[in-house]
Write a protein that holds these residues in place. Structure first.
Motif, PDB file in Angstrom:
ATOM      1  N   HIS A   1       0.831  -1.208   0.000  1.00 24.82           N
ATOM      2  CA  HIS A   1       0.000   0.000   0.000  1.00 24.82           C
ATOM      3  C   HIS A   1       0.865   1.258   0.000  1.00 24.82           C
ATOM      4  O   HIS A   1       0.600   2.204  -0.741  1.00 24.82           O
ATOM      5  CB  HIS A   1      -0.921   0.002   1.214  1.00 24.82           C
ATOM      6  N   SER A   2       1.906   1.263   0.826  1.00 28.49           N
ATOM      7  CA  SER A   2       2.759   2.452   0.888  1.00 28.49           C
ATOM      8  C   SER A   2       3.516   2.653  -0.429  1.00 28.49           C
ATOM      9  O   SER A   2       3.679   3.789  -0.884  1.00 28.49           O
ATOM     10  CB  SER A   2       3.728   2.374   2.065  1.00 28.49           C
ATOM     11  N   LEU A   3       3.959   1.579  -1.052  1.00 35.78           N
ATOM     12  CA  LEU A   3       4.637   1.707  -2.347  1.00 35.78           C
ATOM     13  C   LEU A   3       3.677   2.194  -3.430  1.00 35.78           C
ATOM     14  O   LEU A   3       4.055   3.026  -4.270  1.00 35.78           O
ATOM     15  CB  LEU A   3       5.260   0.373  -2.752  1.00 35.78           C
ATOM     16  N   ALA A   4       2.445   1.703  -3.408  1.00 34.60           N
ATOM     17  CA  ALA A   4       1.452   2.176  -4.380  1.00 34.60           C
ATOM     18  C   ALA A   4       1.134   3.650  -4.150  1.00 34.60           C
ATOM     19  O   ALA A   4       0.956   4.411  -5.108  1.00 34.60           O
ATOM     20  CB  ALA A   4       0.178   1.340  -4.280  1.00 34.60           C
ATOM     21  N   ASP A   5       1.085   4.062  -2.886  1.00 35.89           N
ATOM     22  CA  ASP A   5       0.827   5.467  -2.574  1.00 35.89           C
ATOM     23  C   ASP A   5       1.973   6.349  -3.066  1.00 35.89           C
ATOM     24  O   ASP A   5       1.743   7.440  -3.594  1.00 35.89           O
ATOM     25  CB  ASP A   5       0.648   5.622  -1.063  1.00 35.89           C
ATOM     26  N   GLN A   6       3.214   5.883  -2.911  1.00 35.62           N
ATOM     27  CA  GLN A   6       4.363   6.639  -3.413  1.00 35.62           C
ATOM     28  C   GLN A   6       4.309   6.766  -4.931  1.00 35.62           C
ATOM     29  O   GLN A   6       4.594   7.839  -5.481  1.00 35.62           O
ATOM     30  CB  GLN A   6       5.667   5.957  -3.007  1.00 35.62           C
ATOM     31  N   GLN A   7       3.940   5.696  -5.618  1.00 40.45           N
ATOM     32  CA  GLN A   7       3.845   5.753  -7.078  1.00 40.45           C
ATOM     33  C   GLN A   7       2.720   6.678  -7.520  1.00 40.45           C
ATOM     34  O   GLN A   7       2.837   7.372  -8.527  1.00 40.45           O
ATOM     35  CB  GLN A   7       3.639   4.347  -7.661  1.00 40.45           C
ATOM     36  N   GLN A   8       1.614   6.688  -6.787  1.00 39.65           N
ATOM     37  CA  GLN A   8       0.512   7.594  -7.126  1.00 39.65           C
ATOM     38  C   GLN A   8       0.944   9.048  -6.948  1.00 39.65           C
ATOM     39  O   GLN A   8       0.629   9.904  -7.771  1.00 39.65           O
ATOM     40  CB  GLN A   8      -0.709   7.293  -6.244  1.00 39.65           C
ATOM     41  N   THR A   9       1.680   9.338  -5.892  1.00 40.53           N
ATOM     42  CA  THR A   9       2.203  10.685  -5.674  1.00 40.53           C
ATOM     43  C   THR A   9       3.152  11.076  -6.800  1.00 40.53           C
ATOM     44  O   THR A   9       3.086  12.191  -7.320  1.00 40.53           O
ATOM     45  CB  THR A   9       2.930  10.754  -4.319  1.00 40.53           C
ATOM     46  N   ARG A  10       4.022  10.152  -7.185  1.00 42.27           N
ATOM     47  CA  ARG A  10       4.954  10.411  -8.291  1.00 42.27           C
ATOM     48  C   ARG A  10       4.205  10.669  -9.591  1.00 42.27           C
ATOM     49  O   ARG A  10       4.553  11.577 -10.352  1.00 42.27           O
ATOM     50  CB  ARG A  10       5.898   9.218  -8.444  1.00 42.27           C
ATOM     51  N   LEU A  11       3.157   9.880  -9.845  1.00 39.92           N
ATOM     52  CA  LEU A  11       2.352  10.062 -11.048  1.00 39.92           C
ATOM     53  C   LEU A  11       1.688  11.435 -11.057  1.00 39.92           C
ATOM     54  O   LEU A  11       1.696  12.130 -12.082  1.00 39.92           O
ATOM     55  CB  LEU A  11       1.291   8.971 -11.148  1.00 39.92           C
ATOM     56  N   ASN A  12       1.146  11.843  -9.917  1.00 41.47           N
ATOM     57  CA  ASN A  12       0.507  13.164  -9.839  1.00 41.47           C
ATOM     58  C   ASN A  12       1.519  14.281 -10.081  1.00 41.47           C
ATOM     59  O   ASN A  12       1.205  15.269 -10.748  1.00 41.47           O
ATOM     60  CB  ASN A  12      -0.178  13.340  -8.485  1.00 41.47           C
TER      61      ASN A  12
END
Length: 106
Positions: free
Chosen positions: A53-64
């Motif tokens: 979950h934390s890795l997916a959240d980091q990738q979502q932040t990077r995507l944004n």
């Protein structure tokens, strides 16, 4: 089929060994061992899910951030001029002027 039977026999032997070990313990120790095993299983699965979950959240932040950067670049591309305006073709000049005014030329 032979490999599947071999694997099944291996697991059956391990289960039987665990059952024999648990039968040798007192009731209190058996409950503690089973509870600890269940607790560790839940903790391991929970920590793995939390990490994903934390890795997916980091990738979502990077995507944004990348989306924001792309929007900024697209909106400021018209204001970035080359060293010499004579290098631009008439179509490029029309495109730049349209972008500066907020229009899209198709």
């Amino acid at each position: 089929m032979k490999a599947f039977t071999g694997i099944q026999n291996f697991f059956d032997q391990k289960v039987e060994a665990v059952n024999q070990y648990l039968q040798g313990l007192s009731v209190r120790e058996r409950v503690m061992v089973v509870f600890t095993a269940i607790f560790l299983t839940v903790v391991i699965i929970g920590s793995a899910l939390w990490k994903m979950h934390s890795l997916a959240d980091q990738q979502q932040t990077r995507l944004n951030e990348l989306k924001d950067l792309t929007v900024w670049m697209q909106s400021n591309a018209a204001t970035m001029k080359p060293a010499n305006d004579l290098d631009l073709t008439p179509a490029d000049k029309i495109q730049r002027t349209a972008q500066q005014q907020g229009l899209a030329v198709s």
